[in-house]
Design a protein around this motif. Sequence first.
Motif, PDB file in Angstrom:
ATOM      1  N   ALA A  16     -21.959 -17.959 -24.981  1.00  0.00           N
ATOM      2  CA  ALA A  16     -23.043 -18.668 -25.664  1.00  0.00           C
ATOM      3  C   ALA A  16     -24.091 -19.162 -24.671  1.00  0.00           C
ATOM      4  N   ASP A  17     -23.660 -19.680 -23.521  1.00  0.00           N
ATOM      5  CA  ASP A  17     -24.589 -20.214 -22.531  1.00  0.00           C
ATOM      6  C   ASP A  17     -25.377 -19.114 -21.833  1.00  0.00           C
ATOM      7  N   LEU A  18     -24.694 -18.017 -21.506  1.00  0.00           N
ATOM      8  CA  LEU A  18     -25.322 -16.953 -20.722  1.00  0.00           C
ATOM      9  C   LEU A  18     -25.898 -15.835 -21.569  1.00  0.00           C
ATOM     10  N   CYS A  19     -25.624 -15.874 -22.891  1.00  0.00           N
ATOM     11  CA  CYS A  19     -26.142 -14.867 -23.824  1.00  0.00           C
ATOM     12  C   CYS A  19     -25.771 -13.452 -23.383  1.00  0.00           C
ATOM     13  N   SER A  20     -24.583 -13.306 -22.826  1.00  0.00           N
ATOM     14  CA  SER A  20     -24.184 -12.005 -22.309  1.00  0.00           C
ATOM     15  C   SER A  20     -22.681 -11.977 -22.073  1.00  0.00           C
ATOM     16  N   PHE A  21     -22.018 -10.917 -22.569  1.00  0.00           N
ATOM     17  CA  PHE A  21     -20.607 -10.720 -22.271  1.00  0.00           C
ATOM     18  C   PHE A  21     -20.424 -10.370 -20.797  1.00  0.00           C
ATOM     19  N   THR A  22     -21.341  -9.573 -20.256  1.00  0.00           N
ATOM     20  CA  THR A  22     -21.232  -9.128 -18.869  1.00  0.00           C
ATOM     21  C   THR A  22     -21.320 -10.305 -17.906  1.00  0.00           C
ATOM     22  N   ARG A  23     -22.326 -11.183 -18.098  1.00  0.00           N
ATOM     23  CA  ARG A  23     -22.478 -12.323 -17.198  1.00  0.00           C
ATOM     24  C   ARG A  23     -21.334 -13.324 -17.373  1.00  0.00           C
ATOM     25  N   ALA A  24     -20.840 -13.472 -18.598  1.00  0.00           N
ATOM     26  CA  ALA A  24     -19.689 -14.352 -18.814  1.00  0.00           C
ATOM     27  C   ALA A  24     -18.461 -13.795 -18.095  1.00  0.00           C
ATOM     28  N   ALA A  25     -18.284 -12.479 -18.147  1.00  0.00           N
ATOM     29  CA  ALA A  25     -17.155 -11.849 -17.456  1.00  0.00           C
ATOM     30  C   ALA A  25     -17.265 -12.062 -15.952  1.00  0.00           C
ATOM     31  N   LEU A  51     -20.011 -14.929 -33.253  1.00  0.00           N
ATOM     32  CA  LEU A  51     -21.119 -14.270 -32.565  1.00  0.00           C
ATOM     33  C   LEU A  51     -21.649 -13.111 -33.385  1.00  0.00           C
ATOM     34  N   GLU A  52     -22.955 -12.921 -33.305  1.00  0.00           N
ATOM     35  CA  GLU A  52     -23.589 -11.746 -33.904  1.00  0.00           C
ATOM     36  C   GLU A  52     -23.939 -10.797 -32.770  1.00  0.00           C
ATOM     37  N   ARG A  53     -23.323  -9.628 -32.761  1.00  0.00           N
ATOM     38  CA  ARG A  53     -23.467  -8.692 -31.658  1.00  0.00           C
ATOM     39  C   ARG A  53     -24.383  -7.543 -32.050  1.00  0.00           C
ATOM     40  N   THR A  54     -25.363  -7.250 -31.192  1.00  0.00           N
ATOM     41  CA  THR A  54     -26.188  -6.057 -31.339  1.00  0.00           C
ATOM     42  C   THR A  54     -26.177  -5.365 -29.977  1.00  0.00           C
ATOM     43  N   PRO A  55     -26.643  -4.117 -29.881  1.00  0.00           N
ATOM     44  CA  PRO A  55     -26.626  -3.439 -28.579  1.00  0.00           C
ATOM     45  C   PRO A  55     -27.372  -4.193 -27.487  1.00  0.00           C
ATOM     46  N   ARG A  56     -28.398  -4.981 -27.839  1.00  0.00           N
ATOM     47  CA  ARG A  56     -29.209  -5.644 -26.821  1.00  0.00           C
ATOM     48  C   ARG A  56     -29.069  -7.160 -26.787  1.00  0.00           C
ATOM     49  N   VAL A  57     -28.639  -7.758 -27.897  1.00  0.00           N
ATOM     50  CA  VAL A  57     -28.681  -9.216 -28.006  1.00  0.00           C
ATOM     51  C   VAL A  57     -27.328  -9.750 -28.478  1.00  0.00           C
ATOM     52  N   VAL A  58     -26.932 -10.876 -27.908  1.00  0.00           N
ATOM     53  CA  VAL A  58     -25.762 -11.610 -28.378  1.00  0.00           C
ATOM     54  C   VAL A  58     -26.247 -12.969 -28.860  1.00  0.00           C
ATOM     55  N   ARG A  59     -26.015 -13.255 -30.142  1.00  0.00           N
ATOM     56  CA  ARG A  59     -26.475 -14.530 -30.725  1.00  0.00           C
ATOM     57  C   ARG A  59     -25.318 -15.247 -31.389  1.00  0.00           C
ATOM     58  N   LEU A  60     -25.428 -16.564 -31.430  1.00  0.00           N
ATOM     59  CA  LEU A  60     -24.452 -17.354 -32.173  1.00  0.00           C
ATOM     60  C   LEU A  60     -24.690 -17.201 -33.666  1.00  0.00           C
ATOM     61  N   SER A  61     -23.610 -17.058 -34.416  1.00  0.00           N
ATOM     62  CA  SER A  61     -23.715 -17.095 -35.869  1.00  0.00           C
ATOM     63  C   SER A  61     -23.854 -18.549 -36.305  1.00  0.00           C
TER      64      SER A  61
END
Length: 283
Positions: A16-25, A51-61
Amino acid sequence: MKVLDLDAVRAFVLVADLCSFTRAADALGTTQSAVSLKLKRLEAHLGKQLLERTPRVVRLSVDGKAFLGAARELLGAHERALGSLSVERRRLALGLSEHVAGPDLPQLLARLNAHDPALVVELHLGTSAALLAQFDERRLDAVIVRYGADEPPRDDAQVLFSEPVCWLATPAWLPRVGEPLPLALLSAPCNVRDVALRTLTEASVAWQEVFVGGGVAAVGAAVAAGLAVSPLARRVAPRGLVDVGARLGLPSLPESRVTLHSRVKDGRLRETLRLVTSGLAGG
């Protein structure tokens, strides 16, 4: 009663903070697929899509936004409980180059505090050369600095990312006709300053200093006030400034590299450093 997996909750807060699975990992020192699996299991456990996942954006539901505050409180309570058993608080002495830190620094510090409330962060801002000297004197545990394109990083450097330095000014800014290009620069020694002046001189562009700042915040303020143009990375510049290099026919500046130098061994502190570097890479 449902029992929550704290590792999964921590992964959710970082995504949620980093808006990215990659950066969170990266911040957790694990893989993107592992973070995704934790989040899917957490959502299944709660019976809610966070979370609402799209190919480019990760958003909180909507449910994710509602859960985020409680998730932070849960992690904070967990850290306070652990801290109550510890006599000594953890401490991280971190140096951050003025040419790497930016206007999002308050948000990054808030993430660090939410991630580890028991941690005392001793943050030093300065030039890359000065911070590296303090690191070598063992006054700092880790430093994040910027190297110019023609400056090879030291053997102990971990390259985090590369990014361009641009000629930034206010959108309508123009130099006065017939006068040398007015510049706002950091005081010497500064690698970005040296590269910019050398690039202008090699391109036969006349220049003059009209403002010299002891920090990037001062230089950014002078540029935002319309005094001059300045060679800055977008991450450190005040919002609203634009790249005027092409419009003014200025020579391109080379990319520079942001690197980490660290002697941190503690696992928890290394995790905090990964959160810092991931946050900067996404800034």
